[in-house]
Design an enzyme around this catalytic site. Structure first.
Site, mmCIF file in Angstrom:
data_model
loop_
_atom_site.group_PDB
_atom_site.id
_atom_site.type_symbol
_atom_site.label_atom_id
_atom_site.label_comp_id
_atom_site.label_asym_id
_atom_site.label_seq_id
_atom_site.Cartn_x
_atom_site.Cartn_y
_atom_site.Cartn_z
ATOM 1 N N GLU A 164 0.843 -1.196 0.000
ATOM 2 C CA GLU A 164 0.000 0.000 0.000
ATOM 3 C C GLU A 164 0.878 1.245 0.000
ATOM 4 O O GLU A 164 1.861 1.275 0.746
ATOM 5 C CB GLU A 164 -0.898 0.024 1.248
ATOM 6 C CG GLU A 164 -1.940 1.123 1.203
ATOM 7 C CD GLU A 164 -2.797 1.205 2.474
ATOM 8 O OE1 GLU A 164 -2.376 0.694 3.522
ATOM 9 O OE2 GLU A 164 -3.870 1.788 2.388
ATOM 10 N N ALA A 298 1.859 -0.783 11.224
ATOM 11 C CA ALA A 298 1.015 -1.918 10.912
ATOM 12 C C ALA A 298 0.502 -1.830 9.486
ATOM 13 O O ALA A 298 0.433 -0.752 8.901
ATOM 14 C CB ALA A 298 -0.176 -1.934 11.860
ATOM 15 N N ASN A 301 -3.344 -5.887 5.608
ATOM 16 C CA ASN A 301 -3.613 -6.831 4.510
ATOM 17 C C ASN A 301 -4.735 -7.775 4.910
ATOM 18 O O ASN A 301 -4.765 -8.275 6.032
ATOM 19 C CB ASN A 301 -2.365 -7.669 4.226
ATOM 20 C CG ASN A 301 -1.126 -6.828 4.099
ATOM 21 O OD1 ASN A 301 -1.033 -6.000 3.219
ATOM 22 N ND2 ASN A 301 -0.184 -7.012 5.010
ATOM 23 N N GLU A 335 -6.507 -2.457 13.149
ATOM 24 C CA GLU A 335 -6.203 -3.223 11.930
ATOM 25 C C GLU A 335 -7.346 -4.174 11.577
ATOM 26 O O GLU A 335 -7.660 -4.374 10.406
ATOM 27 C CB GLU A 335 -4.881 -3.987 12.076
ATOM 28 C CG GLU A 335 -3.658 -3.098 12.293
ATOM 29 C CD GLU A 335 -3.560 -1.920 11.339
ATOM 30 O OE1 GLU A 335 -3.869 -2.083 10.143
ATOM 31 O OE2 GLU A 335 -3.195 -0.819 11.788
ATOM 32 N N HIS A 338 -10.155 -2.579 9.649
ATOM 33 C CA HIS A 338 -9.917 -2.397 8.208
ATOM 34 C C HIS A 338 -10.400 -3.579 7.367
ATOM 35 O O HIS A 338 -10.573 -3.437 6.156
ATOM 36 C CB HIS A 338 -8.433 -2.164 7.934
ATOM 37 C CG HIS A 338 -7.994 -0.755 8.188
ATOM 38 N ND1 HIS A 338 -8.628 0.331 7.646
ATOM 39 C CD2 HIS A 338 -6.963 -0.261 8.907
ATOM 40 C CE1 HIS A 338 -8.006 1.441 8.035
ATOM 41 N NE2 HIS A 338 -6.999 1.110 8.807
ATOM 42 N N GLU A 357 -9.546 5.392 7.344
ATOM 43 C CA GLU A 357 -8.915 5.686 8.627
ATOM 44 C C GLU A 357 -9.916 6.216 9.644
ATOM 45 O O GLU A 357 -9.804 5.930 10.833
ATOM 46 C CB GLU A 357 -7.744 6.654 8.438
ATOM 47 C CG GLU A 357 -6.604 6.061 7.640
ATOM 48 C CD GLU A 357 -6.188 4.666 8.113
ATOM 49 O OE1 GLU A 357 -6.136 4.418 9.333
ATOM 50 O OE2 GLU A 357 -5.949 3.804 7.245
#
Ligand SMILES: *[C@@H]1O[C@H](CO)[C@@H](O)[C@H](O)[C@H]1NC(C)=O
Ligand SMILES: *[C@@H]1O[C@H](CO)[C@@H](O)[C@H](O)[C@H]1NC(C)=O
Ligand SMILES: *[C@@H]1O[C@H](CO)[C@@H](O)[C@H](O)[C@H]1NC(C)=O
Ligand SMILES: *[C@@H]1O[C@H](CO)[C@@H](O)[C@H](O)[C@H]1NC(C)=O
Ligand SMILES: *[C@@H]1O[C@H](CO)[C@@H](O)[C@H](O)[C@H]1NC(C)=O
Ligand SMILES: *[C@@H]1O[C@H](CO)[C@@H](O)[C@H](O)[C@H]1NC(C)=O
Ligand SMILES: *[C@@H]1O[C@H](CO)[C@@H](O)[C@H](O)[C@H]1NC(C)=O
Ligand SMILES: [Zn+2]
Length: 374
Positions: A164, A298, A301, A335, A338, A357
């Site tokens: 990313e 972090a 994925n 994380e 996400h 975010e």
């Protein structure tokens, strides 16, 4: 007064027109005339002279793609620091329709755009396969496939990825924009003393040579190129690599229990808060791997979260204080958020990054409060 205002307005209008025209002709963005649906990707990390991990890899990618237009005479996608040795175009019946001469490929160093010229227009709404064979490079800093080490009695290599936002193109030729979502299937060649994890479940391993194996991973959900990830290491797993685990250097195994418990509770809490449990998003696996000197704290994925070792490992008296534990909880909750906000639902362009975010930040605090780990 009026005249000069008008002149000023004309000047501003002229500047705007120039800027807009410039933006359109800048040509950094892909056209949406050709869309990929599936990447069949093989990456073979070459063994180094002493049998360890080498600094280059041979890649092969077969991209299934389609156009809905009748006048497509070229395919444009991304690559960066990859040396292409073969480029082939197959039709829907898997018959070779063009062996593209490498020197006829057009490449722009600045935009990373690679254009494959076609002898005939693509037939609309039919699948084609665009195949590349290439050499790529492992780096010790930055993005792409990264090499790092941890030390016990000797040094042990760890290869991790960080793709990313625009670094999948360092690993394979691809349509490297978040809206160009597709499914991926990875095969990863590695020396025998290492093990590999990726976004999805390991479905098989084949022996390739005396010192080398190829791991076959399951097809990913539909996702953006920047989500692809793998880790090659001698890491030890707390948990089950096919479902849920924390992977760390064997020396740190004893100190990943806290993170494991937090992650387990956080995922349970998310599954209750959202009507859509994690597994229903399309991936059965959720792994966490440590990185000794991962630049960012972090990376989210899908199925393979990479977190700095400082966060996942709680060493007695050193990193197990209250503040450290709070940071660990917040990061894990962030994380995992996400997986829903960013991975399953994705921004169409990076200017909307605040959406990823903003939601992750909100849920990181909300969920950490909910699970109330001591
Ligand atoms: C992916 O490519 C390999 C050869 O590299 C082939 O054996 C395999 O069948 C392909 N998988 C799919 C789903 O097309
Ligand atoms: C082709 O697909 C693009 C992108 O999805 C869309 O914007 C366009 O309208 C489509 N064109 C035709 C002729 O269907
Ligand atoms: C494509 O062309 C190259 C160079 O002429 C040749 O070496 C290669 O075998 C060809 N590949 C296929 C699949 O025909
Ligand atoms: C094209 O390929 C995709 C992905 O492999 C597949 O899902 C789809 O059914 C194919 N479409 C056609 C028309 O064959
Ligand atoms: C594998 O090992 C055998 C026996 O040690 C040896 O004869 C053979 O040449 C090796 N093959 C490769 C590909 O290194
Ligand atoms: C790990 O998970 C897989 C997939 O759910 C399962 O088949 C396997 O039995 C599990 N292994 C262990 C040791 O529990
Ligand atoms: C981890 O814990 C086990 C069981 O308590 C102990 O035997 C082992 O020595 C510990 N390993 C390390 C590296 O601290
Ligand atoms: Zn985030």
């Amino acid at each position: 007064m009026k005249g000069s205002v008008l002149r000023l307005q004309l000047l501003i209008a002229a500047i705007l027109v120039t800027l807009i025209a410039r933006n359109e002709s800048d040509g950094y963005r892909l056209r949406r005339s050709v869309l990929p649906s599936f990447y069949n990707l093989t990456i073979n990390i070459q063994a180094s002279r002493n049998g360890g991990l080498g600094y280059s890899f041979i890649g092969e990618v077969a991209i299934t793609l389609q156009t809905n237009q009748s006048d497509v005479y070229e395919i444009t996608l991304h690559k960066n620091s990859l040396d292409i040795s073969s480029c082939l175009v197959y039709n829907k019946d898997r018959i070779l329709c063009q062996n593209v001469t490498i020197t006829s490929l057009k490449y722009d160093q600045e935009t990373h755009l690679l254009t494959v010229p076609l002898l005939e227009a693509l037939t609309a709404n039919e699948n084609y396969t665009l195949y590349f064979k290439y050499t790529g490079y492992v780096k010790s800093r930055g993005q792409g496939v990264l090499s790092e080490f941890y030390k016990t009695d000797k040094y042990h290599s760890v290869y991790i990825t960080q793709l990313e936002p625009v670094y999948a193109r360092l690993v394979f030729p691809c349509f490297d924009e978040p809206a160009f979502k597709a499914k991926f299937q990875l095969r990863l060649g590695r020396p025998s003393e290492y093990n590999a994890v990726s976004n999805t479940r390991l479905i098989g391993t084949t022996k390739k040579g005396n010192n080398s194996y190829v791991d076959h991973f399951d097809v990913t959900p539909i996702m953006s190129t920047y989500q692809l990830a793998f880790v090659i290491s001698k890491y030890q797993a707390r948990g089950n690599r096919s479902e849920f685990a924390i992977l760390s250097a064997p020396e740190n195994y004893n100190y990943t229990e806290f993170s494991f418990n937090v992650a387990e509770r956080v995922i349970d809490a998310y599954n209750k808060v959202f009507d859509m449990p994690y597994k229903n998003l399309g991936n059965e696996v959720l792994l966490f791997a440590t990185s000794g000197w991962f630049d960012d704290n972090a990376m989210d994925n899908w199925g393979l979260i990479i977190l700095s070792e400082k966060i996942l490992v709680q060493k007695p008296g050193y990193t197990d204080g209250h503040t450290n534990k709070e940071i660990t909880c917040l990061n894990i909750a962030h994380e995992i958020a996400h997986m829903w906000f960013g991975n399953s639902v994705t921004l169409s362009w990076w200017s909307h990054y605040w959406l990823n975010e903003g939601f992750a930040r909100f849920y990181e605090i909300f969920l950490t409060h909910q699970v109330n780990v001591k």
